[in-house]
Design an enzyme around this catalytic site. Structure first.
Site, short mmCIF file in Angstrom:
data_model
loop_
_atom_site.label_atom_id
_atom_site.label_comp_id
_atom_site.label_asym_id
_atom_site.label_seq_id
_atom_site.Cartn_x
_atom_site.Cartn_y
_atom_site.Cartn_z
N ARG A 51 0.79 -1.21 0.00
CA ARG A 51 0.00 0.00 0.00
C ARG A 51 0.83 1.27 0.00
O ARG A 51 0.59 2.20 -0.76
CB ARG A 51 -0.91 0.07 1.24
CG ARG A 51 -2.19 -0.69 1.11
CD ARG A 51 -2.59 -1.22 2.47
NE ARG A 51 -1.62 -2.20 2.89
CZ ARG A 51 -1.68 -3.48 2.54
NH1 ARG A 51 -2.67 -3.91 1.82
NH2 ARG A 51 -0.75 -4.34 2.91
N THR A 52 1.81 1.32 0.89
CA THR A 52 2.52 2.59 1.06
C THR A 52 3.27 2.95 -0.23
O THR A 52 3.18 4.08 -0.71
CB THR A 52 3.49 2.51 2.26
OG1 THR A 52 2.75 2.08 3.40
CG2 THR A 52 4.13 3.85 2.55
N LYS A 81 26.13 -3.98 -1.29
CA LYS A 81 27.59 -3.89 -1.45
C LYS A 81 28.23 -3.24 -0.22
O LYS A 81 29.44 -3.08 -0.16
CB LYS A 81 27.95 -3.07 -2.68
CG LYS A 81 27.40 -3.61 -3.99
CD LYS A 81 27.81 -2.71 -5.14
CE LYS A 81 27.09 -3.08 -6.42
NZ LYS A 81 27.24 -2.03 -7.44
N ARG A 102 11.62 3.81 3.50
CA ARG A 102 11.23 2.79 4.48
C ARG A 102 12.47 1.95 4.78
O ARG A 102 13.16 1.51 3.86
CB ARG A 102 10.12 1.89 3.95
CG ARG A 102 9.85 0.72 4.87
CD ARG A 102 8.62 -0.06 4.50
NE ARG A 102 7.40 0.67 4.83
CZ ARG A 102 6.18 0.15 4.77
NH1 ARG A 102 6.03 -1.10 4.38
NH2 ARG A 102 5.12 0.87 5.06
N HIS A 130 5.38 5.67 11.59
CA HIS A 130 4.84 5.59 10.22
C HIS A 130 3.86 6.76 10.10
O HIS A 130 2.65 6.56 10.07
CB HIS A 130 4.14 4.24 10.05
CG HIS A 130 3.83 3.85 8.65
ND1 HIS A 130 3.94 4.71 7.58
CD2 HIS A 130 3.40 2.66 8.12
CE1 HIS A 130 3.58 4.07 6.47
NE2 HIS A 130 3.26 2.83 6.78
C1 NCD Z 1 2.09 -1.31 8.13
C2 NCD Z 1 3.58 -1.08 8.27
O1 NCD Z 1 4.33 -1.25 7.30
O2 NCD Z 1 3.95 -0.68 9.36
N1 NCD Z 1 1.70 -1.47 6.79
C3 NCD Z 1 1.32 -0.35 6.11
O3 NCD Z 1 2.12 0.49 5.80
N2 NCD Z 1 0.02 -0.20 5.83
C4 NCD Z 1 1.53 -2.35 9.00
C5 NCD Z 1 2.19 -3.70 9.05
O4 NCD Z 1 3.14 -4.00 8.34
O5 NCD Z 1 1.70 -4.51 9.84
#
Ligand code: NCD
Length: 304
Positions: A51-52, A81, A102, A130
């Site tokens: 999703r993100t 590397k 991320r 997040h």
């Molecule tokens: C979440 C995350 O990556 O923290 N996912 C997201 O971005 N919707 C939740 C998860 O991974 O459980």
């Protein structure tokens, strides 16, 4: 309202930012906007994402901009590397107007922001935060319930390793709430830093391992996944079946309440698809869609 240079943690967002971004997200739903033509966003993901990443990439493209990304930065970038994160960020910043990052390490976005000449957006730093998920969560609560204050919100599951609940708690504590209820087994309890923050800011909170007993009282039930990759196998096995929301539990949920989940959901939600599709209390698919418009609003705010 001050323009956000980087977005690393939810505490940076003021009530004005939140209200402005929600209004912008509502506007952007309605139609065409190519304001970011000529701008490039780098999506740098060292941990998996559906999703993100897709919603950020779609958001940038819908605003007329472009995206550069690698499917898995941990494997396909120079990290393998041995290149350090600060070096990678310095290089990528030369190719893009903003970086969505991320990473598995807590604090990685803060580190990136401290050296990056272009905006850094934290899309999850280990078990840290997040913040864009929290923004879309508050946006969803406002759309579904009319406001995001005066609520009894239950957060359920792995509150120790889940970063979404940490960021969401910071945002919810900016408005007066009825109560935040942390529903988790003691070994996966919400962090003391967050609880101290709530106490300091006068937000009423409580923690309990009980799930069914709390369900009838809640306005928002925010389910989360047990974060398998962030714990030892024994802890995972001992907790993976701890909380389940199925059709039976759904009968305990108030008619006007909403069930949310940042997704991916694994075993903690067991609601048949037909019910998911027609029961208005199930909000998690609308929540995921709201992420697109909220991320459009954020990119416009930071890059325009
Ligand atoms: C979440 C995350 O990556 O923290 N996912 C997201 O971005 N919707 C939740 C998860 O991974 O459980």
């Amino acid at each position: 309202m001050k323009r956000l240079r980087h977005l690393v943690e939810a505490q940076q967002l003021t009530p004005e930012h939140i209200t402005y971004l929600c209004a912008q997200a509502d506007e952007l739903r309605k139609g065409h906007n190519e304001t970011l033509a000529g701008k490039i966003l780098a999506a740098v993901f060292y941990e998996p994402s559906t999703r993100t990443r897709f919603s950020f990439e779609s958001a940038m493209k819908r605003l007329g901009g472009d995206v550069i990304s690698t499917e898995n930065a941990a494997e396909f970038s120079s990290a393998i590397k041995g290149e350090t994160l600060p070096d990678s960020i310095r290089i990528i910043a030369g190719y893009a107007h903003a970086i969505v990052l991320r990473h598995k390490e807590e604090g990685s976005s803060q580190l990136a922001a401290s050296i990056s000449p272009v905006p850094i957006i934290n899309a999850g730093d280990g078990r840290g935060q997040h913040p864009t998920q929290a923004l879309l969560d508050v946006y969803t609560i406002r759309r579904e319930l009319g406001s995001s204050h005066g609520l009894r919100v239950g957060m359920v599951g792995d509150l120790k390793h889940g970063r979404t609940v940490r960021s969401l708690t910071y945002l919810l504590s900016k408005e007066p709430q009825e109560e935040l209820v942390f529903i988790a087994p003691p070994e996966l309890a919400m962090g003391n830093d967050i609880k101290a923050h709530l106490t300091e800011h006068g937000t009423t909170w409580r923690e309990t391992p009980e799930f069914e007993r709390e369900l009838p009282k809640l306005d928002v039930i925010y389910m989360t996944r047990i974060q398998k990759e962030r714990m030892d196998p024994k802890t995972y096995e001992g907790n993976k079946d701890r909380y389940r929301l199925g059709s039976d539990e759904l009968t305990l949920v108030k008619p006007k309440a909403r069930v949310m989940h940042p997704l991916p959901k694994i075993d903690e939600i067991q609601i048949p698809i037909e019910i998911e599709q027609k029961d208005p209390r199930i909000a998690y698919f609308r929540q995921a869609e709201n992420g697109l418009y909220m991320r459009m609003a954020l990119l416009l705010h930071m890059l325009q």
